[in-house]
Write a protein that holds these residues in place. Structure first.
Motif, PDB file in Angstrom:
ATOM      1  N   LYS A  87      -2.010  -0.547 -16.502  1.00 57.90           N
ATOM      2  CA  LYS A  87      -3.216  -0.680 -15.682  1.00 57.90           C
ATOM      3  C   LYS A  87      -2.965  -1.496 -14.419  1.00 57.90           C
ATOM      4  N   SER A  88      -2.036  -2.441 -14.500  1.00 55.33           N
ATOM      5  CA  SER A  88      -1.933  -3.376 -13.381  1.00 55.33           C
ATOM      6  C   SER A  88      -0.819  -3.024 -12.403  1.00 55.33           C
ATOM      7  N   ARG A  89      -0.041  -1.977 -12.658  1.00 56.24           N
ATOM      8  CA  ARG A  89       0.911  -1.559 -11.625  1.00 56.24           C
ATOM      9  C   ARG A  89       0.112  -1.025 -10.435  1.00 56.24           C
ATOM     10  N   ARG A  90       0.554  -1.385  -9.241  1.00 57.38           N
ATOM     11  CA  ARG A  90      -0.118  -0.872  -8.041  1.00 57.38           C
ATOM     12  C   ARG A  90       0.948  -0.310  -7.112  1.00 57.38           C
ATOM     13  N   SER A  91       0.532   0.550  -6.204  1.00 54.09           N
ATOM     14  CA  SER A  91       1.444   1.002  -5.159  1.00 54.09           C
ATOM     15  C   SER A  91       1.612  -0.156  -4.188  1.00 54.09           C
ATOM     16  N   THR A  92       2.801  -0.686  -4.128  1.00 54.49           N
ATOM     17  CA  THR A  92       3.044  -1.854  -3.273  1.00 54.49           C
ATOM     18  C   THR A  92       3.384  -1.391  -1.857  1.00 54.49           C
ATOM     19  N   ARG A  93       2.609  -1.881  -0.891  1.00 55.13           N
ATOM     20  CA  ARG A  93       2.856  -1.489   0.500  1.00 55.13           C
ATOM     21  C   ARG A  93       3.113  -2.707   1.388  1.00 55.13           C
ATOM     22  N   GLY A 216       7.822  -4.730  -7.009  1.00 51.36           N
ATOM     23  CA  GLY A 216       6.808  -3.753  -6.619  1.00 51.36           C
ATOM     24  C   GLY A 216       7.449  -2.409  -6.285  1.00 51.36           C
ATOM     25  N   THR A 217       6.673  -1.332  -6.466  1.00 50.67           N
ATOM     26  CA  THR A 217       7.189   0.016  -6.209  1.00 50.67           C
ATOM     27  C   THR A 217       6.119   0.839  -5.498  1.00 50.67           C
ATOM     28  N   LYS A 257      -0.288  -9.968  -3.964  1.00 49.48           N
ATOM     29  CA  LYS A 257      -0.529 -10.179  -5.396  1.00 49.48           C
ATOM     30  C   LYS A 257      -1.908  -9.621  -5.732  1.00 49.48           C
ATOM     31  N   TYR A 258      -1.968  -8.809  -6.735  1.00 47.71           N
ATOM     32  CA  TYR A 258      -3.266  -8.274  -7.171  1.00 47.71           C
ATOM     33  C   TYR A 258      -3.802  -9.157  -8.286  1.00 47.71           C
ATOM     34  N   SER A 259      -5.085  -9.475  -8.200  1.00 42.47           N
ATOM     35  CA  SER A 259      -5.662 -10.418  -9.169  1.00 42.47           C
ATOM     36  C   SER A 259      -6.290  -9.734 -10.360  1.00 42.47           C
TER      37      SER A 259
END
Ligand SMILES: Cc1cc2nc3c(=O)[nH]c(=O)nc-3n(C[C@H](O)[C@H](O)[C@H](O)COP(=O)(O)O)c2cc1C
Length: 295
Positions: A87-93, A216-217, A257-259
């Protein structure tokens, strides 16, 4: 067909036949003492999946010269932790402009050897850009080329695909590679049974493992398009003969960083509750064929 070197330690073997039962190729049989063996025919059918070695409860089986003692034990997982990772993986830009350390890069590469491939074909090629200076050269080259095309007079498909991003590119934003210090380009042999799927599975595993390491990916459709548009770029990836580039993933130390997790709208789910064969008209069959085979 290479020799599979199937060896049974007959003192350890308890004759449970789990290896025989779990062999997808029906390559194993039990001898008169309840010990497994690989027949000549089986040798040809064996797909080298190593299930026989992995399933043996007493480590009595070796295949392909692998020592079962060198395998890792199988752990129990905390499913909540796995779900939270998903759930917490995000597209890191947003990335830090620094290389990952060599140990982390090696861990990411090593993990890839365990990703599944259709029919256990087990042939993929990964081109890693490990040095951000090389990545900078790539982004400079691609961005300049795109700007030239987008600001030129000739209408072509590149102009159409990237038209929304013209201003950002001209303003020096790295729309394609998002400032990532690294990327991995995955290719599969064109004759692989699952040529389009295997690379995507590999990158999905890569993404989750990377995130668990704090890396990040970002799946990068734009970079993939650039590989197709600019063959001189693709050639730099040293893709083996007979392989095609399947996809590109950016990665590196995140500068963001995503919270919390996102709250996606649910996909469509159907529960199949019965199975009643319907006779299809020829029109329905043709429609079905096109819907399932186009794109
Ligand atoms: C196949 C695929 C291609 C993508 N290509 C790009 C891309 O070229 N550039 C980009 O910034 N994001 C790209 N993304 C990221 C998506 O935009 C992103 O997954 C989506 O907005 C949801 O955000 P999240 O990944 O943070 O959950 C791609 C994602 C997928 C699955």
């Amino acid at each position: 067909m290479a020799d599979k070197n199937f060896v049974v330690d007959k003192d350890k073997c308890i004759g449970c036949a789990r290896c025989v039962k779990d062999c997808i190729a029906y390559a194993l049989a039990l001898d008169e003492n309840n010990k497994p063996y690989l027949s000549k025919d089986g040798e040809n059918r064996c797909i080298s999946c190593q299930h026989c070695m992995a399933v043996c409860p007493v480590g009595a089986i070796s295949i392909l010269n692998k020592n079962p003692e060198n395998s890792d034990p199988v752990w129990n997982y905390n499913p909540d932790a796995v779900l939270n990772l998903i759930k917490s993986r995000r597209s890191t830009r947003h990335y830090k402009s620094e290389n990952l350390d060599a140990e982390t890069l090696q861990k990411l590469k090593d993990m890839l050897n365990w990703t599944p491939t259709g029919c256990n074909f087990h042939k993929l090629h990964f081109a890693f850009v490990e040095d951000k200076d090389i990545m900078d050269k790539i982004r400079d080259y691609v961005n300049k080329k795109l700007i030239k095309i987008l600001t030129g007079n000739i209408a072509n498909k590149i102009k159409t695909k990237f038209s929304h991003y013209k201003d950002a590119l001209v303003n020096g934003e790295d729309v394609i590679f998002r400032g990532a210090p690294h990327m991995v380009v995955v290719s599969a042999p064109i004759n692989a049974p699952c040529v389009n799927i295997d690379p995507v599975i590999a990158l999905s595993y890569f993404e989750l493992y990377a995130n668990s390491l704090g890396v990040g990916t970002c799946w990068c459709g734009f970079a993939h398009i650039c590989m197709q548009l600019f063959p001189e770029l693709a050639i730099q990836m040293k893709v083996p003969h007979g392989y095609k580039i399947a996809y590109v993933m950016l990665f590196g130390k995140p500068d963001i960083k995503y919270s919390r997790t996102t709250q996606p709208e649910p996909f469509e789910f159907t529960t199949v509750k019965d199975f009643t064969i319907q006779k299809l008209s020829i029109t329905q069959k043709i429609k079905h064929f096109f819907i399932n085979n186009i794109r």
